[in-house]
Design an enzyme around this catalytic site. Structure first.
Site, PDB file in Angstrom:
ATOM      1  N   GLY A  11       0.828  -1.205   0.000  1.00  0.00           N
ATOM      2  CA  GLY A  11       0.000   0.000   0.000  1.00  0.00           C
ATOM      3  C   GLY A  11       0.857   1.247   0.000  1.00  0.00           C
ATOM      4  NE  ARG A  14      -4.549   8.013  -2.457  1.00  0.00           N
ATOM      5  CZ  ARG A  14      -5.848   8.188  -2.180  1.00  0.00           C
ATOM      6  NH1 ARG A  14      -6.666   7.142  -2.200  1.00  0.00           N
ATOM      7  NH2 ARG A  14      -6.339   9.357  -1.894  1.00  0.00           N
ATOM      8  CB  VAL A  63      -1.473  -7.989   0.729  1.00  0.00           C
ATOM      9  CG1 VAL A  63      -0.500  -6.995   0.118  1.00  0.00           C
ATOM     10  CG2 VAL A  63      -2.654  -7.281   1.390  1.00  0.00           C
ATOM     11  CG  ASN A  89       0.988   1.513   4.768  1.00  0.00           C
ATOM     12  OD1 ASN A  89       0.718   2.188   5.752  1.00  0.00           O
ATOM     13  ND2 ASN A  89       0.577   1.850   3.551  1.00  0.00           N
ATOM     14  CB  SER A 142      -5.184   1.341  13.990  1.00  0.00           C
ATOM     15  OG  SER A 142      -6.225   2.215  14.374  1.00  0.00           O
ATOM     16  CE1 TYR A 155      -8.043   0.024   9.470  1.00  0.00           C
ATOM     17  CE2 TYR A 155      -8.253   0.849  11.712  1.00  0.00           C
ATOM     18  CZ  TYR A 155      -7.557   0.797  10.515  1.00  0.00           C
ATOM     19  OH  TYR A 155      -6.393   1.500  10.378  1.00  0.00           O
TER      20      TYR A 155
END
Length: 251
Positions: A11, A14, A63, A89, A142, A155
């Protein structure tokens, strides 16, 4: 010395991933910028690295797909001859209230954020050990993996699993490979700027979140820590989590 060393950032086209790509390229790493769908952003990152006289390629792989991951790692090895650093990432959000969340919503997020890190780490670790290198894996986490939040059970669960996976791999892969987790706080990226309307509401978001340093994070803040951990100065760091959030969550 980073001469001839290679880093793979999933990833990487960005946001935080791009920031890490640019930082490691500036330190002399050859960089493989992974993407799944956003080929343009990955190529833009590669172009920027080359404009800095760096070396980079973009490489597509989902992935969460073991076949694509294997082909990606094989391709990078063919081009650069090694992988020394992996930054897991790649991640997605599909936010919904728990009672409205579907099985597909769960699977897509967990498969990318957690299974994806497992698959890529496995392939890269095999390569590192086969070439008798000393490598690093950095898992991008996170803060909500620790605090939880509403409308994001998929998430948050995936990122909590990533924290535990970091510790497990740090025990199993040492001393050849060090594994650590870097946990960004609220960071100003293209995605968060659009999602939270930061161009007009940034001061509100800062005050609402009660960030002691009175600013949002920048991808460079995350990238600098990654660079330190994988450096010789960080050579005794293993199995740890590092929160970079301006002091919002002191946990």
């Amino acid at each position: 010395m980073t001469e001839n060393k290679t880093a793979l950032i999933t990833g990487g086209g960005r946001g935080i991933g791009r920031g890490i790509c640019l930082k490691l390229a500036s330190l002399g790493y050859s960089v493989a910028v992974n993407y799944c769908q956003d080929h343009k952003s990955a190529e833009n990152t590669v172009t920027e690295i080359k404009s800095m006289s760096g070396t980079a390629i973009s490489v597509r792989a989902d992935v969460s797909n073991s076949v694509e991951v294997s082909k990606m790692v094989e391709h990078i090895n063919t081009v650069f001859g090694r992988i020394d650093v992996l930054v897991n990432n790649a991640g997605i959000n599909i936010d919904k209230p728990f009672l409205e969340m579907t099985e597909d919503d769960w699977d897509r997020v967990v498969d990318t954020n957690l299974k994806g890190a497992f698959l890529v780490s496995r392939e890269v670790s095999v390569l590192i050990k086969a070439k008798k290198l000393h490598g690093n894996i950095i898992n991008i986490g996170s803060t909500t993996a620790i605090t939880g939040r509403k409308n994001g059970v998929n998430y948050c669960s995936s990122k909590a699993g990533l924290l535990v996976m970091t510790r497990c791999l740090a025990k199993e892969l040492a001393p050849d490979i060090r594994v650590n987790s870097v946990i960004p706080g609220f960071t100003r990226t293209e995605e968060t700027r659009e999602r939270f309307k930061l161009d007009t509401r940034e001061e509100y978001e800062i005050s609402k979140r009660d960030i002691p340093l009175k600013r949002l994070g920048d991808p460079k803040d995350i990238a600098s820590l990654v660079a330190f951990i994988i450096s010789e100065e960080g050579a005794y760091i293993n199995g740890q989590k590092f929160i970079v959030d301006g002091g919002e969550n002191m946990i």
